[in-house]
Design an enzyme around this catalytic site. Structure first.
Site, PDB file in Angstrom:
ATOM      1  N   SER A 125       0.810  -1.209   0.000  1.00  0.00           N
ATOM      2  CA  SER A 125       0.000   0.000   0.000  1.00  0.00           C
ATOM      3  C   SER A 125       0.849   1.266   0.000  1.00  0.00           C
ATOM      4  CB  SER A 125      -0.961  -0.053   1.195  1.00  0.00           C
ATOM      5  OG  SER A 125      -1.933   0.955   1.130  1.00  0.00           O
ATOM      6  N   ASP A 145      10.457   5.694  -9.809  1.00  0.00           N
ATOM      7  CA  ASP A 145      10.116   6.392 -11.050  1.00  0.00           C
ATOM      8  C   ASP A 145      10.880   7.705 -11.191  1.00  0.00           C
ATOM      9  OD1 ASP A 145       8.453   4.360 -11.758  1.00  0.00           O
ATOM     10  OD2 ASP A 145       6.611   5.558 -11.825  1.00  0.00           O
ATOM     11  N   LYS A 151      -0.379  -4.239  -3.396  1.00  0.00           N
ATOM     12  CA  LYS A 151      -1.684  -3.648  -3.042  1.00  0.00           C
ATOM     13  C   LYS A 151      -1.790  -2.284  -3.709  1.00  0.00           C
ATOM     14  CE  LYS A 151      -4.722  -2.379   0.820  1.00  0.00           C
ATOM     15  NZ  LYS A 151      -4.910  -0.953   0.494  1.00  0.00           N
TER      16      LYS A 151
END
Length: 402
Positions: free
Chosen positions: A304, A315, A329
């Site tokens: 999560s 990224d 998740k």
């Protein structure tokens, strides 16, 4: 009565009826008496839900079940729980008032429990960590113990959240666990105590590397994390290892605050809600470690908000990920308070800044490093401690200093 006054009176009555109808729908929903619904112009949501069928089940139980003193509140809670369960979403659930309160106190960092974390591994509920000085440690519980039952109720089919909600309770009360330890069955009674869980803990290695472990993304995470950077990033200490292992997640905004310490501009995550509507979360622009070399530790229990953090740092090219693939998740839940309870419902899925979905696939680290067993992880919150057996941390320290 003059026509003008009669018309005005009808308008007032109509407005009042509309208002009362709205109030009735808000407070009673579909459970208001029939005469109230008719008088207040109540209109149930347009759906194929069979209200008559639910009423028939309740009436049949009430009239024929062997125990004539059935608890209507419990039956209602069971119906609500079953309805949410039928969605087929393991992260959406109905919470009783006590369960909701317990869930919120956990994210605030203080709750009554036994001082152990659990994880779902296949169809088993296992103990993932034991906090020192807590009822779990005093009773001799061990990481890897499989919980077979809680207070006589089998854990078969339970999620980790189910287990947590049943193990927690009021301080001073007892909970009985049935465990499997390497084929041996044990039954242990514990007394719940107030547990204070640190959100963030840190240590400086070799007067060069700031190691920071984030246990969960709760109310205090952002301030504690920022304070750790402020207190320790000075002098020769300019390298960082961020440990997100075994972090189950928490608040999206807390994850955004941690990401903002490392990423100066751009997005942290993209929330995609019902109908494809997108909300882009952006970093704050004010952080303390925009240029510090960073390594991030992940494992199969990082989930999560922990994955939101790791995904954004990856990224943006701000850190090298070390460990094993994360949990996967990629959804976000919101609490909807009810008259008696709470609905914890999935309201969005999230993407990384580069629009990658990690749902059910997880995040693969840049460098895969396994660890022999969970107890080999460095326990920064315990004293004495050692990372001699923590192969993942050893790899991260070597990499960040390399």
């Amino acid at each position: 009565m003059p026509p003008a006054r009669r018309t005005a009176t009808l308008i007032v009555v109509a407005i009042a009826a509309f208002y009362l109808g709205s109030v009735t729908q808000f407070h009673w929903g579909g459970f208001a008496p029939a005469w109230v619904k008719a008088a207040m112009f109540y209109q149930p949501p347009k759906t194929d839900l069979d209200y008559a069928g639910l009423s028939e089940v309740f009436t049949t139980i009430h009239d024929h079940y062997i125990d004539p003193n059935t608890n209507g509140v419990k039956l209602t809670e069971g119906a609500a729980s079953g309805m949410v369960s039928a969605l087929g979403d393991q992260f959406s659930r109905y919470l009783t008032p006590d369960q909701y309160k317990s869930n919120q106190t956990f994210l605030s960092g203080t709750f009554a429990g036994i001082g152990a974390s659990v994880l779902q591994k296949g169809d088993q509920i296992q103990l993932a960590s034991i906090m020192p000085g807590t009822p779990s440690e005093k009773a001799g519980l061990k990481v890897g113990d499989v919980i077979l039952a809680v207070d006589g109720q089998s854990t078969k089919g339970w999620t980790a959240d189910d287990a947590v909600n049943r193990i927690r309770g009021k301080a001073g009360t007892q909970v009985k666990l049935k465990l499997d330890r390497a084929g041996q069955t044990l039954e242990i009674e514990l007394v719940r105590e107030i547990i204070t869980v640190p959100s963030v803990a840190s240590h400086v290695f070799d007067n060069r590397v700031l190691y920071v472990r984030v246990f969960e993304f709760g109310d205090r995470t952002a301030s504690e994390f920022d304070q750790s950077l402020k207190d320790n990033l000075k002098g020769s200490v300019n390298l960082i290892v961020l440990d997100l292992r075994d972090n189950p997640g928490g608040f999206v905004d807390a994850a955004n605050d941690v990401i903002s310490e490392f990423v100066q501009s751009g997005s942290s995550t993209i929330l995609v809600s019902r109908g494809g509507k997108e909300e882009v979360k952006t970093v704050t622009g004010s952080g303390r470690a925009f240029n510090n070399r960073l390594v991030v530790l992940l494992n199969e229990n990082s989930a999560s908000a922990a994955e939101i953090t790791a995904g954004a740092l990856k990224d943006h090219g701000r850190g090298t990920l070390v460990g094993v693939k994360s949990f996967g998740k990629g959804s976000v839940q919101e609490d909807f308070p009810l008259r008696d309870g709470d609905l914890h419902l999935t309201i969005a899925h999230w993407l990384t800044p580069n629009r990658h979905s990690i749902d059910k696939t997880g995040i693969t680290p840049d460098r895969t490093v396994t660890i022999a067993k969970a107890t080999d992880e460095y326990a920064v919150d315990q004293n004495p401690n050692s990372f001699a057996q923590d192969t993942q941390l050893s790899a991260a320290l070597a990499l960040v200093q390399g």
